[in-house]
Scaffold this motif. Structure first.
Motif, PDB file in Angstrom:
ATOM      1  N   ASP A  90       0.210   8.261   9.589  1.00 49.18           N
ATOM      2  CA  ASP A  90      -0.303   9.802   9.911  1.00 49.18           C
ATOM      3  C   ASP A  90      -0.483  10.651   8.572  1.00 49.18           C
ATOM      4  O   ASP A  90      -0.502  11.734   8.901  1.00 49.18           O
ATOM      5  N   ASP A  91      -0.912   9.623   7.798  1.00 46.18           N
ATOM      6  CA  ASP A  91      -1.470  10.405   6.450  1.00 46.18           C
ATOM      7  C   ASP A  91      -2.922  10.529   6.533  1.00 46.18           C
ATOM      8  O   ASP A  91      -3.722   9.799   7.095  1.00 46.18           O
ATOM      9  N   ALA A  92      -3.582  11.475   6.046  1.00 47.56           N
ATOM     10  CA  ALA A  92      -4.910  11.989   5.723  1.00 47.56           C
ATOM     11  C   ALA A  92      -5.482  10.704   4.971  1.00 47.56           C
ATOM     12  O   ALA A  92      -6.755  11.047   4.610  1.00 47.56           O
ATOM     13  N   MET A  93      -4.945   9.904   4.194  1.00 44.46           N
ATOM     14  CA  MET A  93      -5.668   8.904   3.466  1.00 44.46           C
ATOM     15  C   MET A  93      -5.223   7.767   3.902  1.00 44.46           C
ATOM     16  O   MET A  93      -4.206   7.482   4.437  1.00 44.46           O
ATOM     17  N   GLU A  94      -6.227   6.589   3.514  1.00 46.36           N
ATOM     18  CA  GLU A  94      -5.564   5.318   3.908  1.00 46.36           C
ATOM     19  C   GLU A  94      -4.598   4.786   2.767  1.00 46.36           C
ATOM     20  O   GLU A  94      -4.577   5.127   1.671  1.00 46.36           O
ATOM     21  N   HIS A  95      -3.678   3.760   3.101  1.00 49.13           N
ATOM     22  CA  HIS A  95      -2.629   3.335   2.454  1.00 49.13           C
ATOM     23  C   HIS A  95      -2.982   1.799   2.641  1.00 49.13           C
ATOM     24  O   HIS A  95      -3.010   1.081   3.732  1.00 49.13           O
ATOM     25  N   VAL A  96      -2.956   1.103   1.198  1.00 48.20           N
ATOM     26  CA  VAL A  96      -3.118  -0.208   1.307  1.00 48.20           C
ATOM     27  C   VAL A  96      -1.834  -1.022   1.147  1.00 48.20           C
ATOM     28  O   VAL A  96      -0.933  -0.619   0.026  1.00 48.20           O
ATOM     29  N   PHE A  97      -1.742  -2.020   2.043  1.00 51.61           N
ATOM     30  CA  PHE A  97      -0.348  -2.532   2.167  1.00 51.61           C
ATOM     31  C   PHE A  97      -0.593  -4.250   1.567  1.00 51.61           C
ATOM     32  O   PHE A  97      -1.495  -4.739   1.873  1.00 51.61           O
ATOM     33  N   HIS A  98       0.282  -4.723   0.769  1.00 51.55           N
ATOM     34  CA  HIS A  98       0.180  -5.904   0.089  1.00 51.55           C
ATOM     35  C   HIS A  98       1.549  -6.674   0.525  1.00 51.55           C
ATOM     36  O   HIS A  98       2.623  -6.262   0.514  1.00 51.55           O
ATOM     37  N   LEU A  99       1.495  -8.025   1.136  1.00 53.91           N
ATOM     38  CA  LEU A  99       2.605  -8.918   1.395  1.00 53.91           C
ATOM     39  C   LEU A  99       2.738 -10.028   0.450  1.00 53.91           C
ATOM     40  O   LEU A  99       1.692 -10.573   0.027  1.00 53.91           O
ATOM     41  N   HIS A 100       4.017 -10.258  -0.298  1.00 58.71           N
ATOM     42  CA  HIS A 100       4.062 -11.067  -1.207  1.00 58.71           C
ATOM     43  C   HIS A 100       4.194 -12.466  -0.454  1.00 58.71           C
ATOM     44  O   HIS A 100       4.759 -12.485   0.784  1.00 58.71           O
ATOM     45  N   GLY A 101       3.928 -13.609  -1.179  1.00 55.39           N
ATOM     46  CA  GLY A 101       4.187 -15.155  -0.505  1.00 55.39           C
ATOM     47  C   GLY A 101       3.393 -15.438   0.650  1.00 55.39           C
ATOM     48  O   GLY A 101       3.668 -16.629   1.077  1.00 55.39           O
ATOM     49  N   HIS A 102       2.557 -14.593   1.172  1.00 55.07           N
ATOM     50  CA  HIS A 102       1.892 -15.143   2.463  1.00 55.07           C
ATOM     51  C   HIS A 102       0.426 -14.221   2.425  1.00 55.07           C
ATOM     52  O   HIS A 102       0.155 -13.464   1.651  1.00 55.07           O
ATOM     53  N   THR A 103      -0.438 -14.964   3.273  1.00 59.24           N
ATOM     54  CA  THR A 103      -1.775 -14.140   3.934  1.00 59.24           C
ATOM     55  C   THR A 103      -1.401 -13.645   5.280  1.00 59.24           C
ATOM     56  O   THR A 103      -0.451 -14.114   5.774  1.00 59.24           O
ATOM     57  N   PHE A 104      -2.180 -12.865   5.846  1.00 62.17           N
ATOM     58  CA  PHE A 104      -1.984 -12.391   7.283  1.00 62.17           C
ATOM     59  C   PHE A 104      -3.354 -12.243   7.628  1.00 62.17           C
ATOM     60  O   PHE A 104      -4.479 -12.213   7.043  1.00 62.17           O
ATOM     61  N   TYR A 105      -3.454 -12.419   9.262  1.00 65.74           N
ATOM     62  CA  TYR A 105      -4.605 -12.072   9.856  1.00 65.74           C
ATOM     63  C   TYR A 105      -4.618 -10.793  10.311  1.00 65.74           C
ATOM     64  O   TYR A 105      -3.433 -10.232  10.832  1.00 65.74           O
ATOM     65  N   VAL A 106      -5.919 -10.415   9.929  1.00 68.57           N
ATOM     66  CA  VAL A 106      -5.935  -8.915  10.681  1.00 68.57           C
ATOM     67  C   VAL A 106      -6.573  -8.965  12.293  1.00 68.57           C
ATOM     68  O   VAL A 106      -7.635  -9.371  12.595  1.00 68.57           O
ATOM     69  N   VAL A 107      -5.570  -8.621  12.994  1.00 68.19           N
ATOM     70  CA  VAL A 107      -5.897  -8.765  14.500  1.00 68.19           C
ATOM     71  C   VAL A 107      -6.316  -7.535  15.443  1.00 68.19           C
ATOM     72  O   VAL A 107      -7.029  -7.505  16.374  1.00 68.19           O
TER      73      VAL A 107
END
Length: 564
Positions: free
Chosen positions: A430-447
């Motif tokens: 709910d912020d007016a900017m994008e926030h980039v999230f990083h996950l350690h130890g894995h990749t993830f699928y964007v669904v």
């Protein structure tokens, strides 16, 4: 019989490189150096006296990296994007997988890169120190690169915002009571370790040189170049382009992608892309601007008041071109949807794996408490469920606590997961900017992604990443977002098949420091992990008293020119 022999030979060719992996050794001597990457002379923390010190290995290699801490502060080094399968204690997140490396101490990171290939980076993961210069590329070369025949030369291009003040001073400012949660604004931006600062904004008595030399990438007409782009910023999002040239994306965050043509590529902090660029400009001899324009993420703060020029530049110079600055113009954007950048030969849309559980994550960043100190908190609908938890770095490493089958403190924002389970995670913004999230130890699928109540965009194959932006909130009162706006959301699918304690956090460094972090705990499989004997003895080691070592930057402190 012939078919069986062929299958056996294929199997042996696949496994033998892993059975006889080479061991690559490196040393990172961490020390203070006085440098002027943008013309302003100041002190940075560097490895081996070099900005963006690179590490390059091959698929399947064992890696041993000796870190010698000649600084007067403790630190740790994280290998951003490396899974650390079987070695979760080598992830390098301070207070999570290890205790910090004390001043005067030495620590050896040992791990195998396994089947991973592509573009990664290393950086300090303790008290925002990578902002001070403790960072560099980490490249894993692939002998079976499916795009190898489509390029001739491989170059690495780092992009970074740059602060003249040390990170600790910037953090003190950010957490000043009643400050208003305005993130520190950089003084300049760097491409390949070089940029230009407007010296008229330099404080009295400082050393500053106008028209600082920019990084030059020398190219040969007709040659094809793989550029490995790495955003190592504290916060800046860049729009990267080379005037007069298109780019074909072939990799994102160490994952081969469907070939996608762009001419302007947005890249957030922590993200990496490989693009192929052909030196085929109509004018065979000439200079072209390489641009990394900084997006305004600081509004309503006066982000240009301190002299920042958001138009960051390097030079793409053809063979025999005159040594002058370019005069080229940026092209009209062809457009790019980061969420539609599917994995090469990946999972087709509609064939999503079924998941075992769902988590819904909301977050807040802003002034809290009687003193209005900037704070970041998370609210989780799971299970587990919690409201407004601020992550605080634990005094005992989370991995050690999990190994002892003890519960992590609530201030670690722990989320237990079953080993091998698939978890759907939806992050709301709910912020007016994008926030980039990083996950350690894995990749993830964007669904899924978009704004709540809006349908996601369909693609051929799912994107697979380790760092991705959550769309911003739009609408609301006055169109400014944040009040009654339509929340942005991102849905990702993670297979937690890697025992350990793994952070997921906003990679905008100031937000992470404020507490926008959660810890995924997969301790069911930790019994299979071979911890080195006495690994956590370092946590009780006394701090060595040592004089701060200062080094001069080497001639390689930035890439003044990159040969074709």
């Amino acid at each position: 019989m012939a078919r069986a022999l062929f299958s056996l030979l294929s199997f042996l060719l696949a496994v033998l490189p892993l059975c006889y992996a080479a061991t690559k050794t490196f040393t990172l001597n961490l020390a203070y150096s006085t440098v002027a990457p943008d013309g302003f002379s100041g002190r940075m923390m560097l490895a081996n006296g070099q900005i963006d010190y690179p590490i390059s290995v091959n698929k399947g290699d064992d890696v041993e990296i000796t870190v010698v801490n000649n600084l007067d502060v403790a630190t740790t080094i994280h290998w951003h994007g490396i899974f650390q399968k079987g070695t979760p204690f080598m992830d390098g997140a301070g207070g999570v997988t290890q205790c910090p490396i004390q001043p005067g101490a030495t620590f050896v990171y040992k791990f195998n890169v396994g089947d991973q290939t592509g573009t990664y980076w290393w950086h300090a993961h303790y008290k925002s120190q990578y902002v001070d210069g403790l960072r560099g590329p980490f490249i894993i070369n692939d002998p079976s690169d499916p795009y190898k025949s489509q390029y001739d030369t491989d170059l690495t291009v780092t992009l970074s915002d740059f602060h003249h003040k040390p990170s600790q001073e910037l953090l003190n400012y950010y957490f000043t009571p009643n400050e208003g949660a305005f993130e520190p604004v950089p003084d300049s931006g760097l491409i390949g370790g070089a940029g230009r600062f407007n010296c008229s904004f330099a404080p009295a008595g400082s050393t500053c040189k106008d028209s600082n030399p920019l990084t030059v990438y020398n190219v040969v007409p007709g040659k094809r170049y793989r550029l490995r782009l790495i955003n190592t910023s504290a916060m800046a999002k860049f729009n990267f382009t080379i005037d007069g040239h298109n780019m074909t994306i072939i990799e994102a965050d160490g994952v081969y992608t469907n070939p996608t043509v762009v001419n302007i590529l947005p890249i957030h902090t922590g993200q990496r892309y490989s693009v192929i660029v052909t030196a085929n400009a109509p004018t065979a001899i000439g200079n072209f601007w390489m641009r990394a324009d900084i997006n305004n993420l600081w509004d309503p703060a006066p982000w240009l008041a301190g002299g920042l020029n958001p138009q960051v530049r390097a030079i793409w110079r053809y063979q025999n071109a005159p040594v002058v600055d370019p005069t080229t113009q940026i092209a009209t954007d062809l457009g790019f949807d980061v969420y539609s950048l599917g994995e090469l030969n990946g999972i087709a849309v509609g064939n999503n794996p079924s998941w075992n559980s769902s988590i819904y994550l909301d977050f807040f960043i802003g002034p809290l408490g009687d003193q209005n100190i900037t704070t970041a908190t998370t609210t989780l609908s799971g299970p587990p469920d919690w409201t407004s938890v601020q992550y605080l770095m634990p005094s005992v490493p989370s991995l050690y606590t999990a190994q002892q089958n003890q519960a992590l403190p609530n201030s670690s924002a722990p989320i237990p997961v079953d080993d091998g389970s698939w978890v759907y995670i939806e992050i709301h913004n709910d912020d007016a900017m994008e926030h980039v999230f990083h996950l350690h130890g894995h990749t993830f699928y964007v669904v899924s992604h978009g704004r709540l109540l809006h349908a996601p965009t369909a693609t051929a194959t799912l994107a697979r990443r380790d760092s991705i932006q959550v769309p911003s909130c739009v609408g609301g009162h006055g169109g400014t977002g944040e009040q009654g706006c339509l929340k942005g959301f991102l849905g990702i699918l993670v297979n937690f098949n890697n025992p350990g304690t793994w952070l997921m956090h906003c990679h905008m460094e100031w937000h992470m420091a404020a507490g926008l972090v959660v810890t995924f705990v997969n301790n069911a499989g930790l019994s299979s992990v071979d911890f080195p004997s006495g690994f956590y003895d370092q946590c009780n080691a006394p701090t060595k008293k040592t004089k701060t070592k200062k080094t001069k930057a080497t001639k390689k402190h930035r890439s003044a020119a990159v040969a074709a």
